[in-house]
Design a protein around this motif. Structure first.
Motif, PDB file in Angstrom:
ATOM      1  N   SER A  46      -2.596 -27.596   3.961  1.00  0.00           N
ATOM      2  CA  SER A  46      -2.100 -28.013   2.469  1.00  0.00           C
ATOM      3  C   SER A  46      -3.126 -27.314   1.962  1.00  0.00           C
ATOM      4  N   THR A  47      -4.303 -26.825   2.111  1.00  0.00           N
ATOM      5  CA  THR A  47      -5.440 -26.507   0.927  1.00  0.00           C
ATOM      6  C   THR A  47      -4.889 -25.597   1.214  1.00  0.00           C
ATOM      7  N   GLY A  48      -4.797 -24.369   1.845  1.00  0.00           N
ATOM      8  CA  GLY A  48      -4.226 -22.750   1.939  1.00  0.00           C
ATOM      9  C   GLY A  48      -3.558 -23.169   1.247  1.00  0.00           C
ATOM     10  N   TYR A  49      -2.378 -23.795   1.403  1.00  0.00           N
ATOM     11  CA  TYR A  49      -0.782 -23.985  -0.023  1.00  0.00           C
ATOM     12  C   TYR A  49      -1.687 -23.835  -1.139  1.00  0.00           C
ATOM     13  N   CYS A  50      -2.374 -24.969  -1.774  1.00  0.00           N
ATOM     14  CA  CYS A  50      -2.633 -24.313  -2.803  1.00  0.00           C
ATOM     15  C   CYS A  50      -3.319 -23.530  -3.114  1.00  0.00           C
ATOM     16  N   ILE A 124       0.599 -30.439 -11.546  1.00  0.00           N
ATOM     17  CA  ILE A 124       1.380 -29.196 -12.300  1.00  0.00           C
ATOM     18  C   ILE A 124       2.680 -29.577 -11.695  1.00  0.00           C
ATOM     19  N   ALA A 125       3.143 -30.062 -10.826  1.00  0.00           N
ATOM     20  CA  ALA A 125       4.658 -30.349 -10.829  1.00  0.00           C
ATOM     21  C   ALA A 125       5.167 -30.579 -12.255  1.00  0.00           C
ATOM     22  N   THR A 126       4.305 -31.305 -13.654  1.00  0.00           N
ATOM     23  CA  THR A 126       4.655 -31.998 -14.553  1.00  0.00           C
ATOM     24  C   THR A 126       4.209 -31.141 -16.218  1.00  0.00           C
ATOM     25  N   GLY A 186       7.568 -19.211  -1.641  1.00  0.00           N
ATOM     26  CA  GLY A 186       6.994 -19.021  -3.316  1.00  0.00           C
ATOM     27  C   GLY A 186       8.089 -17.784  -4.422  1.00  0.00           C
ATOM     28  N   PRO A 187       8.225 -16.400  -3.915  1.00  0.00           N
ATOM     29  CA  PRO A 187       8.366 -16.160  -4.778  1.00  0.00           C
ATOM     30  C   PRO A 187      10.036 -15.575  -5.000  1.00  0.00           C
ATOM     31  N   TYR A 188      10.908 -16.289  -4.087  1.00  0.00           N
ATOM     32  CA  TYR A 188      12.172 -16.697  -4.019  1.00  0.00           C
ATOM     33  C   TYR A 188      12.412 -18.620  -4.753  1.00  0.00           C
ATOM     34  N   VAL A 189      11.782 -18.806  -4.935  1.00  0.00           N
ATOM     35  CA  VAL A 189      12.115 -20.634  -5.265  1.00  0.00           C
ATOM     36  C   VAL A 189      11.672 -20.211  -6.590  1.00  0.00           C
ATOM     37  N   SER A 190      11.782 -21.880  -7.325  1.00  0.00           N
ATOM     38  CA  SER A 190      11.358 -22.233  -8.610  1.00  0.00           C
ATOM     39  C   SER A 190      10.230 -22.562  -8.436  1.00  0.00           C
ATOM     40  N   TYR A 191       9.215 -22.516  -9.946  1.00  0.00           N
ATOM     41  CA  TYR A 191       7.975 -23.164  -9.985  1.00  0.00           C
ATOM     42  C   TYR A 191       8.161 -24.580  -9.539  1.00  0.00           C
ATOM     43  N   ILE A 193       9.834 -26.641  -7.520  1.00  0.00           N
ATOM     44  CA  ILE A 193      10.152 -26.439  -5.943  1.00  0.00           C
ATOM     45  C   ILE A 193       8.945 -26.245  -5.045  1.00  0.00           C
ATOM     46  N   VAL A 194       8.027 -25.502  -5.893  1.00  0.00           N
ATOM     47  CA  VAL A 194       6.659 -24.731  -4.559  1.00  0.00           C
ATOM     48  C   VAL A 194       6.143 -26.335  -5.296  1.00  0.00           C
ATOM     49  N   ALA A 195       5.835 -27.130  -6.411  1.00  0.00           N
ATOM     50  CA  ALA A 195       5.296 -27.807  -6.442  1.00  0.00           C
ATOM     51  C   ALA A 195       5.441 -29.715  -5.672  1.00  0.00           C
ATOM     52  N   TYR A 196       6.360 -29.219  -5.738  1.00  0.00           N
ATOM     53  CA  TYR A 196       7.724 -30.225  -5.081  1.00  0.00           C
ATOM     54  C   TYR A 196       7.328 -29.974  -3.234  1.00  0.00           C
ATOM     55  N   VAL A 197       7.269 -29.042  -2.662  1.00  0.00           N
ATOM     56  CA  VAL A 197       6.966 -29.056  -1.428  1.00  0.00           C
ATOM     57  C   VAL A 197       5.831 -28.908  -1.038  1.00  0.00           C
ATOM     58  N   GLY A 198       4.741 -28.866  -2.538  1.00  0.00           N
ATOM     59  CA  GLY A 198       3.495 -29.155  -1.899  1.00  0.00           C
ATOM     60  C   GLY A 198       2.387 -30.557  -1.846  1.00  0.00           C
TER      61      GLY A 198
END
Length: 491
Positions: A46-50, A124-126, A186-191, A193-198
């Motif tokens: 998860s931190t690698g994702y961050c 980040i999401a909000t 990341g390059p293929y979804v919205s900002y 969605i990247v946050a929701y996956v996190g």
């Protein structure tokens, strides 16, 4: 994998009878320690994702459009702070992690890292302004600093002596999985969605790790042998009777370490100081190998090679190479040993960086030979990343978790971890200015020089910890003969 058989008397050091025949007959399920460590390291993934979040998201923040949650594109200075503020949080996180590990335990300390992770993702999401992104990155950094302190500690304490290197290497393997995931989606979804996956990623860790056992060393340190027995039995897949001999060894290590309460001053004395300067040196070489600079300038390197690959696809390929290389270390760390992997890693990284530096110097001087060397930057980049992932990436954390004695681990580990993230901040924040002053080629040559120093430091000063118990490692650092070695010589 076969476990070690301990030839101890039928009565353990605590006076509790131990059925040695039953112990030897119980093969156990040693794969369990790998599963438990894997679930613990979901948080590391998860931190690698961050950490990799900036790679695809910065492109979104630089543009005007619906996929940018801000009212206007970020400036170059704001982008630099977005990248570096994570490391600022990570400087302070280790001290919170060390306190949590010693006060509420390794398990609950790891679970508590989900709090700053969730807070960071919510910000980040909000987000409505760049300040909220700054705040989210700082909270992520706090969680990363805590995790890099507690996770290696937990994995080292649940591992058998002959599998500790593999479990310690999980950190690098899982962090690259997190990088690859965010690079891929990341390059293929919205900002958003990247946050929701996190957020989902962090939730999976919390749910999965909630059912995992506490470190038996922590229970023994608290004087709770019953809980330590239950924990070790669950980790090893054996009966309570079948873990008593190993538990006696752990209890002996804890007993020796509990003869005095560790203070900050103890970290700078004797074998503890030796463990500290070796750990700090290894994380210095890790950061000044230039890994962050290489990853930051990956797009420039591909462009210099006149690659026809899209930058997003190229980044995914490099992420996959990192994962593949990082998965090799857990398989060989307990066979080849830590020192040989560090030597191979520092040597290979130095060669890759020299080749990169040479290419950029020739390119800056408009040397015509550059047109015939388009393959060189990609080749040197792959060589650097692969060899980095074999040693300089994972093994400083694995070795750090082994070198510190039990009584100072919660005090000393945060110091070395915070030092690592301070170095990471300096490299991330100021590399651009240095590369402008010296040129890309000169900067890579400096990093290569650090890798050469790392080779000789490892060769002459880093002890081999493969297959050693915690007590044997302390004997090596103190320069005394291990009690087990003496017993073997007498026999």
């Amino acid at each position: 994998m076969a476990d070690r058989t301990y030839a101890y008397d039928p009565v353990g050091e605590t006076g509790a009878p131990v059925n040695q025949q039953a112990y030897r007959m119980e093969a156990g399920q040693l794969w369990r320690q790998y599963v438990i460590a894997g679930i613990a390291n979901i948080a590391i993934a998860s931190t690698g994702y961050c950490m990799g979040w900036t790679s695809p998201v910065n492109l979104k923040l630089q543009q005007n459009g619906t996929d940018n949650p801000l009212e206007e594109p970020v400036t170059v200075d704001q982008e630099a702070w977005i990248g570096s503020l994570l490391t600022v949080g990570a400087i302070f996180g280790p001290f919170i992690g060390g306190f949590a590990a010693s006060s509420i335990g390794r398990k609950w300390g790891l679970l508590s890292t989900s709090i700053p992770l969730f807070i960071g993702w919510i910000l980040i999401a909000t987000t409505k302004n760049v300040g909220m992104i700054y705040g989210g990155r700082i909270f992520w950094g706090l969680a990363i600093g805590m995790l890099f302190t507690i996770s290696p500690m937990y994995c080292a304490e649940i591992a058998t002596d002959d599998s500790r290197g593999a479990l310690g290497s999980f950190l690098q393997a899982f962090i690259t999985l997190g990088f690859l995931l965010v690079y891929s989606i990341g390059p293929y979804v919205s900002y958003a969605i990247v946050a929701y996956v996190g957020i989902i990623f962090t939730g999976v860790f919390v749910v999965g790790f909630f059912f995992m056992p506490e470190s038996p060393f922590y229970h023994l340190k608290k004087g709770d042998r019953k809980s330590a027995t239950e924990s070790l039995a669950k980790i090893r897949g054996r009966s309570h009777e079948g873990v008593q001999a190993e538990l006696d060894l752990m209890a002996a290590d804890v007993s020796a370490s509990m003869e005095k309460t560790a203070t900050l001053a103890d970290v700078f004395r004797g074998s503890n100081f030796k463990a500290l300067y070796i750990s700090c040196a290894l994380v210095f070489f890790q950061q000044f190998s230039g890994i962050n600079a290489v990853l930051f300038y990956m797009t420039n390197i591909f462009e210099a090679a006149n690659s026809s690959l899209d930058s997003a696809v190229a980044t995914i390929i490099i992420g996959a190479v990192q994962v593949a290389a990082s998965l090799i270390t857990p398989l060989v760390a307990d066979r080849l040993g830590r020192r040989i992997l560090l030597l191979i890693s520092s040597c290979g990284a130095a060669i890759g960086l020299v080749l990169l530096g040479m290419f950029f110097i020739l390119a800056d001087n408009n040397n015509p030979v550059v047109e015939k060397m388009g393959f060189l930057p990609i080749l040197s980049l792959v060589l650097f990343i692969v060899t980095y992932c074999w040693g300089l990436g994972p093994l400083p954390w694995a070795v750090m978790s082994e070198l510190f004695s039990i009584e100072v681990k919660a005090v000393a580990t945060p110091i070395a971890t915070a030092f690592c993230w301070l170095l990471s901040f300096l490299v991330t924040r100021y590399f651009s200015a240095i590369s402008l002053a010296l040129g890309m080629g000169g900067s890579f040559f400096i990093f290569a020089g650090c890798c050469v120093v790392a080779f000789f430091f490892t060769l002459f000063l880093v002890p081999e910890t493969k297959g050693k118990s915690f007590q044997e490692i302390q004997d090596i650092l103190a320069g005394r003969t291990s009690s087990k070695t003496e017993k073997g010589l007498k026999q």
